[in-house]
Design an enzyme around this catalytic site. Structure first.
Site, PDB file in Angstrom:
ATOM      1  CE  LYS A   1      -2.786  -2.882   2.967  1.00 21.35           C
ATOM      2  NZ  LYS A   1      -3.489  -2.552   4.667  1.00 21.35           N
ATOM      3  N   GLY A   2       2.029   1.176  -0.129  1.00 21.26           N
ATOM      4  CA  GLY A   2       3.198   1.995   0.582  1.00 21.26           C
ATOM      5  C   GLY A   2       3.112   3.039  -0.884  1.00 21.26           C
TER       6      GLY A   2
ATOM      7  CG  ASP B   1       6.503   2.870  -0.005  1.00 20.58           C
ATOM      8  OD1 ASP B   1       7.450   1.411  -0.152  1.00 20.58           O
ATOM      9  OD2 ASP B   1       6.256   2.600   1.038  1.00 20.58           O
TER      10      ASP B   1
ATOM     11  CG  ASP C   1      15.044  -0.577   3.910  1.00 24.34           C
ATOM     12  OD1 ASP C   1      16.457  -0.043   3.421  1.00 24.34           O
ATOM     13  OD2 ASP C   1      14.501  -0.206   4.903  1.00 24.34           O
TER      14      ASP C   1
ATOM     15  CE  LYS D   1      14.073   4.047   5.187  1.00 21.14           C
ATOM     16  NZ  LYS D   1      14.257   2.860   6.414  1.00 21.14           N
TER      17      LYS D   1
ATOM     18  CG  PHE E   1      10.932   3.749  10.604  1.00 18.44           C
ATOM     19  CD1 PHE E   1      10.898   2.482   9.098  1.00 18.44           C
ATOM     20  CD2 PHE E   1      10.458   3.448  11.695  1.00 18.44           C
ATOM     21  CE1 PHE E   1       9.645   1.589   9.563  1.00 18.44           C
ATOM     22  CE2 PHE E   1       8.452   2.897  11.236  1.00 18.44           C
ATOM     23  CZ  PHE E   1       8.006   2.228   9.706  1.00 18.44           C
ATOM     24  CB  VAL E   2      10.412   7.696   6.922  1.00 21.41           C
ATOM     25  CG1 VAL E   2      12.380   8.418   7.342  1.00 21.41           C
ATOM     26  CG2 VAL E   2      10.723   7.606   6.053  1.00 21.41           C
TER      27      VAL E   2
ATOM     28  CG  ASP F   1       2.663   0.871   7.139  1.00 24.22           C
ATOM     29  OD1 ASP F   1       3.529   1.131   6.665  1.00 24.22           O
ATOM     30  OD2 ASP F   1       2.430  -0.267   8.050  1.00 24.22           O
TER      31      ASP F   1
ATOM     32  NE  ARG G   1      -0.537   2.638   4.900  1.00 26.54           N
ATOM     33  CZ  ARG G   1       1.001   1.357   4.479  1.00 26.54           C
ATOM     34  NH1 ARG G   1       1.236   2.073   3.821  1.00 26.54           N
ATOM     35  NH2 ARG G   1       0.346  -0.230   4.304  1.00 26.54           N
TER      36      ARG G   1
END
Ligand code: XMP
Length: 191
Positions: free
Chosen positions: A55-56, A112, A115, A143, A164-165, A171, A177
């Protein structure tokens, strides 16, 4: 719930944020730049197939694609790699029964954040296996850290530190979100 009650809840969400990393205004400006690049690079595609990773990518994708006036076909893919925590598990699970039809298509894959790189790598590989002619990748955030796999995004709006954001689609435990910016949570909020 009345309007005052809703405002109270909204305040509670913002109260959990320690720092705003990227404001709504900055995101908005940058999306314009990325959208122009995409429009220019895919101008010759008769129909560009966009695949967003849920869902990001939801918020980023909705805002970005409304700025791209090409003939797009938009599909989404449900993939999980964080499983509710604050670190990638390294396992990429495809949650859909049926994947989008991409045979012979040029695909713009949107997520999104980049990483460890495992999600973009696994999904790109799967799309190519399904017959996609070409897969280009686009992320809101990259990142700044070594990747587990050799992958970089073709389009990336912002580079951030390896922390971590949340917000703007990202989320923590299913929440945040809908924050209109990207931020870092207060340590006491993360269990
Ligand atoms: P990988 O490691 O596969 O990660 O590149 C991509 C997915 O991991 C999630 N992710 C995050 N989610 N805050 C989040 O809310 C973060 O800082 C973060 N880093 C990675 C995200 O779902 C992404 O699609």
């Amino acid at each position: 719930m009345d309007f005052a009650g809703w405002l109270l809840l909204a305040d509670l969400m913002h109260e959990d944020v320690e720092r705003v990393l990227i404001t709504e205004e900055v995101i908005e400006k940058r999306l314009g730049v990325i959208a122009k690049k995409i429009q220019r690079d895919f101008a010759s595609e008769e129909q560009l197939q966009v695949v967003g990773i849920l869902k990001g990518a939801l918020v980023f994708m909705a805002d970005l694609l409304r700025r791209v006036p090409l003939r797009l076909e938009i599909e989404c893919l449900n993939v999980a790699s964080y499983h509710g925590g604050i670190e990638s598990t390294g396992r990429v699970d495809f949650l859909d029964q049926k994947l989008p039809e991409v045979k012979g298509r040029c695909v713009l894959l949107i997520d999104d954040i980049l990483d460890t790189g495992q999600t973009l790598e696994a999904v790109s590989r799967r799309l190519i296996k399904m017959g996609a002619r070409e897969v280009k990748t686009c992320v809101l955030l990259t990142k700044d850290k070594p990747r587990a796999t050799e992958v970089e995004a073709d389009y990336s709006a912002f580079k951030i530190e390896a922390e971590f954001v949340v917000g703007y689609g990202l989320d923590y435990g299913g929440r945040y979100r809908n924050l209109p910016y990207v931020g870092v949570l207060k340590p006491n909020v993360i269990k």
